[in-house]
Motif scaffolding. Structure first.
Motif, PDB file in Angstrom:
ATOM      1  N   PRO A 172      22.675  12.579  25.927  1.00  0.00           N
ATOM      2  CA  PRO A 172      23.387  12.699  24.654  1.00  0.00           C
ATOM      3  C   PRO A 172      22.558  13.398  23.582  1.00  0.00           C
ATOM      4  O   PRO A 172      23.084  14.177  22.785  1.00  0.00           O
ATOM      5  CB  PRO A 172      23.642  11.239  24.268  1.00  0.00           C
ATOM      6  CG  PRO A 172      23.644  10.504  25.548  1.00  0.00           C
ATOM      7  CD  PRO A 172      22.686  11.216  26.430  1.00  0.00           C
ATOM      8  N   PHE A 173      21.260  13.129  23.576  1.00  0.00           N
ATOM      9  CA  PHE A 173      20.387  13.763  22.593  1.00  0.00           C
ATOM     10  C   PHE A 173      20.407  15.280  22.763  1.00  0.00           C
ATOM     11  O   PHE A 173      20.602  16.051  21.821  1.00  0.00           O
ATOM     12  CB  PHE A 173      18.967  13.211  22.773  1.00  0.00           C
ATOM     13  CG  PHE A 173      17.900  14.001  22.082  1.00  0.00           C
ATOM     14  CD1 PHE A 173      17.755  13.925  20.706  1.00  0.00           C
ATOM     15  CD2 PHE A 173      17.042  14.816  22.803  1.00  0.00           C
ATOM     16  CE1 PHE A 173      16.766  14.649  20.065  1.00  0.00           C
ATOM     17  CE2 PHE A 173      16.066  15.546  22.168  1.00  0.00           C
ATOM     18  CZ  PHE A 173      15.928  15.463  20.794  1.00  0.00           C
ATOM     19  N   VAL A 226      23.726  24.557  28.041  1.00  0.00           N
ATOM     20  CA  VAL A 226      22.940  23.339  27.868  1.00  0.00           C
ATOM     21  C   VAL A 226      23.864  22.145  27.678  1.00  0.00           C
ATOM     22  O   VAL A 226      23.654  21.079  28.273  1.00  0.00           O
ATOM     23  CB  VAL A 226      21.990  23.492  26.661  1.00  0.00           C
ATOM     24  CG1 VAL A 226      21.174  22.230  26.466  1.00  0.00           C
ATOM     25  CG2 VAL A 226      21.073  24.674  26.862  1.00  0.00           C
ATOM     26  N   LEU A 227      24.902  22.344  26.876  1.00  0.00           N
ATOM     27  CA  LEU A 227      25.847  21.260  26.640  1.00  0.00           C
ATOM     28  C   LEU A 227      26.477  20.816  27.945  1.00  0.00           C
ATOM     29  O   LEU A 227      26.548  19.614  28.246  1.00  0.00           O
ATOM     30  CB  LEU A 227      26.920  21.709  25.642  1.00  0.00           C
ATOM     31  CG  LEU A 227      28.023  20.706  25.332  1.00  0.00           C
ATOM     32  CD1 LEU A 227      27.444  19.467  24.668  1.00  0.00           C
ATOM     33  CD2 LEU A 227      29.090  21.308  24.430  1.00  0.00           C
ATOM     34  N   LEU A 239       8.519   8.859  30.036  1.00  0.00           N
ATOM     35  CA  LEU A 239       9.407   9.871  30.597  1.00  0.00           C
ATOM     36  C   LEU A 239      10.226  10.538  29.493  1.00  0.00           C
ATOM     37  O   LEU A 239      10.500  11.736  29.552  1.00  0.00           O
ATOM     38  CB  LEU A 239      10.340   9.256  31.635  1.00  0.00           C
ATOM     39  CG  LEU A 239       9.661   8.884  32.952  1.00  0.00           C
ATOM     40  CD1 LEU A 239      10.655   8.215  33.882  1.00  0.00           C
ATOM     41  CD2 LEU A 239       9.089  10.115  33.620  1.00  0.00           C
ATOM     42  N   ARG A 240      10.598   9.751  28.493  1.00  0.00           N
ATOM     43  CA  ARG A 240      11.365  10.345  27.390  1.00  0.00           C
ATOM     44  C   ARG A 240      10.533  11.370  26.649  1.00  0.00           C
ATOM     45  O   ARG A 240      11.006  12.458  26.327  1.00  0.00           O
ATOM     46  CB  ARG A 240      11.797   9.248  26.417  1.00  0.00           C
ATOM     47  CG  ARG A 240      12.995   8.499  26.941  1.00  0.00           C
ATOM     48  CD  ARG A 240      13.569   7.594  25.874  1.00  0.00           C
ATOM     49  NE  ARG A 240      14.659   6.852  26.478  1.00  0.00           N
ATOM     50  CZ  ARG A 240      14.903   5.574  26.257  1.00  0.00           C
ATOM     51  NH1 ARG A 240      14.132   4.899  25.426  1.00  0.00           N
ATOM     52  NH2 ARG A 240      15.906   4.982  26.849  1.00  0.00           N
ATOM     53  N   ILE A 241       9.264  11.009  26.393  1.00  0.00           N
ATOM     54  CA  ILE A 241       8.385  11.972  25.704  1.00  0.00           C
ATOM     55  C   ILE A 241       8.228  13.227  26.562  1.00  0.00           C
ATOM     56  O   ILE A 241       8.312  14.362  26.090  1.00  0.00           O
ATOM     57  CB  ILE A 241       7.016  11.330  25.422  1.00  0.00           C
ATOM     58  CG1 ILE A 241       7.195  10.203  24.426  1.00  0.00           C
ATOM     59  CG2 ILE A 241       6.031  12.365  24.895  1.00  0.00           C
ATOM     60  CD1 ILE A 241       5.970   9.370  24.199  1.00  0.00           C
ATOM     61  N   MET A 267      11.808  19.952  27.275  1.00  0.00           N
ATOM     62  CA  MET A 267      12.927  20.627  26.626  1.00  0.00           C
ATOM     63  C   MET A 267      12.443  21.581  25.532  1.00  0.00           C
ATOM     64  O   MET A 267      13.049  22.617  25.303  1.00  0.00           O
ATOM     65  CB  MET A 267      13.903  19.599  26.040  1.00  0.00           C
ATOM     66  CG  MET A 267      14.801  19.004  27.095  1.00  0.00           C
ATOM     67  SD  MET A 267      15.616  20.284  28.057  1.00  0.00           S
ATOM     68  CE  MET A 267      15.391  19.683  29.704  1.00  0.00           C
ATOM     69  N   ILE A 268      11.342  21.228  24.871  1.00  0.00           N
ATOM     70  CA  ILE A 268      10.782  22.189  23.907  1.00  0.00           C
ATOM     71  C   ILE A 268      10.297  23.418  24.671  1.00  0.00           C
ATOM     72  O   ILE A 268      10.540  24.551  24.282  1.00  0.00           O
ATOM     73  CB  ILE A 268       9.623  21.552  23.110  1.00  0.00           C
ATOM     74  CG1 ILE A 268      10.167  20.448  22.215  1.00  0.00           C
ATOM     75  CG2 ILE A 268       8.903  22.596  22.279  1.00  0.00           C
ATOM     76  CD1 ILE A 268       9.111  19.650  21.509  1.00  0.00           C
TER      77      ILE A 268
END
Lengths: 503, 503
Positions: free
Chosen positions: A284-285, A323-324, A213-215, A221-222
């Protein structure tokens, strides 16, 4: 909150209006004088009326759904008008009217060529933006997302100079690569979950191990980050500044980058879901990426002498506010981010309109040439000043409202570093917006270099160029004074946050 | 009436063959009727194909025994879902191509034009036969007829590069035919039958024998020569670049007929054996397909002659279809078949556009396309629509088929293939955008991009008779994306039959 679901073709109608305008312009635009302009304006008004009618009822708790045809097994060509979608559609269709009026003035003032192609592409852009806003699943979203990319290309290369064509190439290279990554993520999601529908709690929960899921999150997001111009994926946006100013407004405020920011929100909260995004710990990333973008883009903006370039880097910075806000994953942060989508649009469009009006009426592009021009163009510079103050976040402008909520959101998340980032950014904003204003009002006029001075005697053109920024600047003030009035951005954002958080 | 309907499978083969013999005589007697007779014959074939598809959808596959003799002695035609669908595709596109074509083809005399149409009809009949025959030796004969007709079509000008291209084609094609014939021989001596179904039943127990494996290898190699699968694609660029008039379109169709033959071999004949005797045939096919996609696309980017570019692009698309076949799941075969349809429509349209442009202006190189959109707006509109589909931009037929194949790859766990398919989109965009970019955003007058309004080229748009097939194909390319359910109604059972019978 249980919504009332209405099956209706109005969402499609809103898209068809613009597509119809595009077809009309394509068929007859070359033959009938002012048909381009008339049809564009008419379509803009009708579409705004449609979107507005949906806006009020969706904010009262209705959801419009429409699934005309199936694309893949289990995936329809589907439209779903929910609060966040209609919010984005409202934003773009409202600003679309203003931009059309401004476009008409700008094209006329500079006597631009290829107007049929220009207005046709504009209409397709806006149709696809509404499509993005109303799409009910990822595939429909992607389809309109890509159409928007390609419909914008003729606008970016409009002048057909070498510079413009190079910028266009860069634009396509970035956005297509992003699109491909996004499509890969979408297909993966489909294979993993069997559905692509946006759902209030997300669709991915429990479908794969956390690492996968992280990938997937990074891929998504890209994909949407290219359009949102998150660093280091931002280079196309400043390059695209060679386009005519109304196109810049379209890119920066009405459609393109906003579609990216909207995509970020959709992916975060309707594909992953609030809880899952928190669980996989990628917030956070993303927030860190956004914070870096905010600061670095502002610093680069300081060094630009071309006014439009400075505004472009400012956009890169300001988009990352949205986005932040979303990535903080706190109610106030989210509220600030979503409200900023609309607020930033109004402020940035004001600034661009002013820059364009200055260029169209005096031929000046560089800030260093604009000294003392406020005397000749008092309304334009007043509007510019308001926009600039809003960007800095001075109270009584709408920029202050969002910055306030973003700060509260950072506090809620216990992330002191973002408070520092936001305050630094405010200072940097002041550093690059106040000098042009100061020089325009108080510096002596620079001796005009031999510029091709465009004399516009027709007052209606001046009105078309100066009227829109004055109106949007007024909105910046009004949103700042009464942010919580019904249907205003912040009010709508509160409702959307309530939906996302499931309160 | 039912009598005639039961003979449909043989009619779609015999009508073109019969008329192929009539065309030279009738065309000689009635001046200028050669093309019309061809068109009438093909129209009759199209009607038969339509009826066939209708019957097959309603009643399931139709098995037709030639002269009523049953296999293993007699020759059987099996009009199943796959066969009837591709039959409709082929007869439709050949008809459009002939309607598009001129009575007097440039560079051919009156007599040769008649021969040209004879060869077109022979090729059309052979293709129809290849896709529905159940007898492997008949398959070989029909492949030979098709190949010989194609050699003739390519070399018919009888001079210069045409002849050379035809000669090259003949050499490589004959080698391929020889391989196929030897392969069939090997299978015949081990099984004692030529009927595919019976062969499929007899093969599993002996599928480990070297003879059978050698037969399989020879057959696959032979067919791959015919369909130009990498690394056997070398004949394609010359053939496409120098073949006169509509020959490239027929060649595109011939590739598809070859792909059907490949499907018959790897699924119908060897499917049951491969389930018992696992040799990595499918993975090899998938790998070759993926390599074809990448290498042919890169080669296409390097081309300046647009028809050579399209030839390499066909190589890449064949790669995609073979990749779908090689992944060998229900979803991937569906994707491969859908891609056969969308690619054929798109590529046929592109070749017809290229031919129109060559006829009207003499343009054959990418850099000569500058400003062509203003002198040939309708041709370029068709070109644009076909390009959108070939690139795979949403929302078009090509987009849907690529999504299917990529989705199938991910579903089967081949992430890398999905990534290659998506990167392929960008590569395709790279070379097709170059053409579109110069046609739409450069002006014809200057060699440099600029904003001058002068047009050096006179408006040399093709006549309406030519434009109608072009635009029909172009619009079909786009509409396939919206109505993907239509072809899917036949493709889905076809894939079920192939996969279910095979694996």
């Amino acid at each position: 909150m249980t919504p009332e679901i209405v099956y209706s073709a109005i969402p499609i109608l809103a898209i068809v209006i613009s597509s119809g305008a595009a077809i009309l312009i394509g068929l007859f635009g070359n033959r009938v004088r002012y048909l381009n302009e008339g049809v564009s304006l008419g379509a803009a008004v009708i579409k705004f009326a449609l979107v507005y009618s949906m806006y009020t009822s969706v904010m009262a708790g209705t959801i419009y759904i429409c699934n005309p045809v199936a694309l893949l097994p289990g995936v329809d060509f589907s439209f779903r008008v929910d609060p966040i979608g209609v919010y984005f559609a409202f934003l773009s269709s409202l600003l679309w009217i203003v931009t059309t009026i401004y476009s008409i003035g700008y094209m006329e003032a500079l006597n631009e060529h290829a107007r049929t192609r220009y207005f046709l592409s504009f209409a397709v852009c806006v149709a696809s933006t509404i499509g993005i806003a109303f799409s009910g699943n990822l595939l429909t979203f992607f389809i309109f997302y890509e159409i928007l990319t390609f419909a914008t290309y003729p606008l970016v290369v409009h002048t057909q100079t070498k510079e413009a064509l190079d910028a266009g190439r860069k634009y396509l290279a970035y956005l297509m690569s992003g699109g491909i990554v996004l499509l890969f993520a979408i297909i993966t999601t489909y294979i993993m979950t069997g559905t692509l529908d946006f759902a209030d709690g997300g669709i991915l929960a429990g479908s794969a191990p956390v690492d996968t899921l992280r990938i997937l999150f990074i891929l998504f997001m890209i994909g949407v980050g290219v359009k949102t111009a998150i660093m280091p994926l931002h280079a196309w946006l400043p390059a695209a500044m060679v386009a005519p100013t109304p196109v810049s407004a379209l890119l920066h405020a009405v459609a393109v980058v906003k579609a990216g920011a909207f995509g970020v929100l959709r992916v975060l909260f309707y594909v992953f879901g609030f809880d899952l995004t928190q669980e996989i710990g990628m917030g956070p990333f993303l927030a860190a990426m956004a914070a870096i973008t905010i600061i670095i883009a502002s610093i680069i903006a300081l060094a630009q002498d071309n006014l439009k370039m400075r505004l472009a880097y400012s956009t890169v910075s300001q988009l990352s506010y949205i986005v932040l806000g979303a990535a903080l994953l706190t109610p106030a942060g989210l509220l600030g981010g979503i409200a900023h989508m609309m607020h930033q649009a109004f402020m940035k469009i004001t600034l661009f309109f002013c820059a364009g009006a200055i260029f169209a009426l005096t031929g000046k592009k560089l800030i260093s040439e604009m000294h003392g021009t406020a005397e000749d163009m008092p309304y334009t510079w007043a509007a510019f000043t308001i926009g600039g103050l809003g960007m800095i976040g001075i109270p009584l402008t709408c920029g202050f409202v969002t910055k306030w909520y973003l700060l509260v959101g950072s506090l809620q998340a216990d992330a002191w570093v973002y408070i520092a980032v936001l305050l630094t950014s405010a200072l940097l904003n002041a550093a690059y917006f106040l000098p042009p204003v100061y020089h325009a009002y108080f510096s002596p006029k620079t001796v005009a270099r031999t510029h091709e001075h465009i004399q516009t005697t027709r007052p209606w053109i001046r009105l078309c160029l100066v009227g829109p920024p004055v109106c949007t600047a007024a909105a910046v003030i009004i949103f700042g004074i009464a942010p919580l009035a019904p249907y205003f951005p912040l009010d709508a954002a509160r409702l959307i946050v309530a939906w996302i958080m499931g309160v | 009436m039912t009598d005639i309907l039961s003979h449909l499978p043989i009619l779609i083969v015999m009508i073109p063959f019969g008329c192929a013999y009539l065309t030279p005589f009738l065309g000689y007697l009635l001046k200028g009727w050669g093309r019309r007779i061809t068109a009438i014959a093909l129209f009759a074939t199209l009607i038969c194909s339509m009826l066939l598809v209708y019957q097959v959808i309603r009643n399931g596959p139709i098995i037709y025994h030639l002269s009523g003799v049953l296999p293993p002695l007699g020759i059987a035609f099996n009009a199943d879902y796959l066969g009837s669908a591709i039959s409709l595709l082929i007869s439709g596109i050949v008809l459009l191509a002939v309607v598009y074509d001129k009575d007097r083809i440039a560079g051919l005399g009156e007599k040769k034009t008649l021969f040209f149409y004879t060869l077109v009809l022979l090729a059309a009949g052979a293709m129809q036969g290849i896709i529905i025959t159940e007898d492997i030796f008949t398959l070989f004969i029909l492949i030979e007829i098709l190949s010989i007709a194609m050699y003739g079509l390519v070399a018919i000008r009888g001079s210069g590069r045409c002849l050379l291209a035809g000669y090259k084609y003949l050499l490589i094609g004959s080698a391929g035919s020889a391989l196929i014939l030897i392969g069939i021989g090997f299978l015949y001596i081990t099984t004692g039958t030529l009927n595919m179904q019976i062969m499929a039943e007899l093969l599993p127990p002996i599928s480990g024998s070297m003879t059978v494996l050698a037969g399989l290898a020879l057959l696959i190699a032979g067919i791959c020569t015919k369909i130009g699968l990498f690394p056997l694609h070398v004949w394609m660029p010359d053939v496409y670049a120098y073949a006169p008039s509509i020959a490239p379109v027929l060649s595109t169709l011939a590739l598809k007929a070859g792909v059907v033959a490949l499907i018959r071999i790897v699924y119908t004949i060897f499917g049951p054996s491969l389930a018992i005797q696992p040799i990595p045939l499918y993975s090899v096919l998938a790998l070759l397909g993926a390599l074809a996609i990448l290498i042919c696309s890169v080669l296409a980017i390097l081309q300046l002659d647009i028809r050579k570019m399209f030839a390499y692009s066909s190589g890449a698309n064949i790669g995609c279809i073979v990749l779908g076949i090689g992944i060998a799941t229900q979803l991937s075969v569906e994707g491969a078949l859908l891609h056969m349809i969308t690619h054929t429509a798109g590529k046929a349209c592109l070749f017809l556009c290229a031919d129109t442009i060559l006829n009207q202006t003499g343009i054959r190189y990418v850099h000569e396309f500058r400003g062509l959109s203003s002198s040939m707006p309708y041709t370029m509109a068709a070109f644009l629509m076909a390009s959108i589909s070939i690139i795979g931009l949403p929302l078009s037929g090509g987009f849907m088929s690529k999504i299917y194949v990529a989705g199938a790859a991910i579903h089967a766990g081949h992430w890398i293939y999905a990534a290659i398919l998506l990167i392929w989109t960008a590569l395709t965009a790279l070379y097709l955008f170059r053409i579109l970019n110069s046609a739409y955003f450069y002006n014809a007058a200057s060699t440099k991009p600029g904003r001058s309004h002068t047009r050096a080229l006179p408006a040399n748009e093709a006549p309406a008779r030519v434009l109608v097939p072009l635009l029909l194909l172009g619009i079909a390319c786009i509409l396939l994306g919206f109505f993907v359910d239509l072809p899917m109604a036949v493709i889905r059972p076809a894939a079920e039959l192939l996969i279910g019978g095979g694996l």
